[in-house]
Design a protein around this motif. Sequence first.
Motif, PDB file in Angstrom:
ATOM      1  N   ASP A   1       0.859  -1.183   0.000  1.00 14.83           N
ATOM      2  CA  ASP A   1       0.000   0.000   0.000  1.00 14.83           C
ATOM      3  C   ASP A   1       0.899   1.237   0.000  1.00 14.83           C
ATOM      4  O   ASP A   1       1.186   1.817   1.044  1.00 14.83           O
TER       5      ASP A   1
ATOM      6  N   TRP B   1      -3.310  -2.740  -2.474  1.00  9.93           N
ATOM      7  CA  TRP B   1      -4.398  -1.765  -2.324  1.00  9.93           C
ATOM      8  C   TRP B   1      -4.374  -0.793  -3.496  1.00  9.93           C
ATOM      9  O   TRP B   1      -3.318  -0.403  -3.992  1.00  9.93           O
TER      10      TRP B   1
ATOM     11  N   VAL C   1      -8.881  -4.102  -3.599  1.00  7.50           N
ATOM     12  CA  VAL C   1      -7.774  -4.906  -3.081  1.00  7.50           C
ATOM     13  C   VAL C   1      -7.567  -6.078  -4.036  1.00  7.50           C
ATOM     14  O   VAL C   1      -8.467  -6.910  -4.215  1.00  7.50           O
TER      15      VAL C   1
END
Length: 525
Positions: free
Chosen positions: A426, A464, A504
């Motif tokens: 992320d 993400w 995701v």
Amino acid sequence: MEPFFSWLGTVPWWIIFPIMGVAGGAAKAWERNARRRHERRLETLRLKAEIKTAQLEARGGTARRASPAVVDTTASVAPNALLERLFAEHDEITARWLDYELDVAKLIAFPAMSDGRQPLVAAFLRAKKTADALRPASAEQTVTEKQVSEYLDAVGAYAVAFEIAEKDARRLRDSTFTEPERKRLDRAQQLLKVAVDESATQAERNVAYRRVRDELEGLILLSDEAVQVLEKQVAREIAAPVAPPQPSARSASEPEGERMPLRLPPEDDERRRSGAVITRFEELDWQDTPIGELTLRRRTEPAVGQEIYEVRLGDEYLMSSLFTVAEEELSTLGLAAATGDDLSVLVGGLGLGYTAVTALHDDRVTSLTVVDRLGAVIGWHQRLLLPVSAELVEDPRTSLVEDDFFALVRAAPAEGEGDYSAILLDVDHSPRHQLDPTHADLYTVDGLRSLDRHLATGGVFALWSDDPPDEDFLETMRAVFDGVVAHVIDFANAVTGGTSSNTVYVARSRTAGEPASDRPSKAGS
């Protein structure tokens, strides 16, 4: 060029006049904007020059007429006497700022002055933080000439930053609100006059106060201290301050006239001096990093009435503790796809820490390595500045590493390293929108194959993204991984009143004989 000149010969001669008119209008608009930018730069330089002049006179012995923005000092003044004057100026600037925080009439008239997201207000808060840090404990304290000089510079910068922020707030006024919202603010301003009017009955004051709170609901969040002061004014326990002038085209950029400071009861005044007053906004840290200015802020979000933490890179918002569902789902979904009871997890991007802490909630995780390029972000957690910091850094399974995640996965795993059960990433906004152009190669087939070398057989890669599922990127993932899934994470957005979504991506390191799955699933929260 011959075809162009042939075409030009067919154009009517009179067309030159409207073209010149358009060009002239654009030139005038550019000139007006340039003039405004130049005037603001000159104003900033003028204020800085005033402070520098005062500082030079303080060191060189030339007396000068006092200015409201600077300290009037002379070289003949002893260091302790100079500190007393600097303390007075420091306290005066802080008191003027607190007037905007505690005086509801000023909050309504100049809301930008209490909004730490405004760049000039943020600069003022940084200057305040510096001046507060350099302030000696007392005028009697033994200080060096260097300490006095640094504190003098800091108070001067504090004064300049306040003057600039105040002028900008008065220029902006309520321009950031919609027309219906401005009408609500106007009604609140009129009702406030009744609420603190000495000639009104107590019942009238109480009703007006309740209506003020109703009109401001969702527009301006009043701090507990501002509410306390206003309620005492309504109850006639303390006198109300003089209301600020109403907006007008002429006075928008002019300095305020004689200021009537808000008078607090002794116990509240003591809280102000001790710094115990809670504000709507606080800049917890600011760092100049290789990829830009990084800021950690804590503020109260009016839409939900709760304290939130947010990170900005330059003028761009990176993340907020108001929306953590998808970051937590990155860990939850990624580890749900992992097998085994002894999981070694690598997290790329520390941020506010929610992905990493959620991974620790899985009892199968025996080691968690979190890599972040910015030492400042790791420092936030080591200093326990964020809500989940203590849980993260005090867990013996956690290792925080300052390194470039993308460079790490490009290289072959070192001996004894790699074989992660899961890699959770992320960092960028999405595969198509990177924070740094050098990250782009990861989202290619070759880049993902390099990352795959760091996974154990059947290990999980989860990513993400702020964008909807990207079919092109899914195809890229399928060329490297098995079990590719794009989970759409829906969550309530209290700011917009609607629903927002993140994505995701989850995939497994290729295992012989295992069929690939590419059907998107839906996960909500």
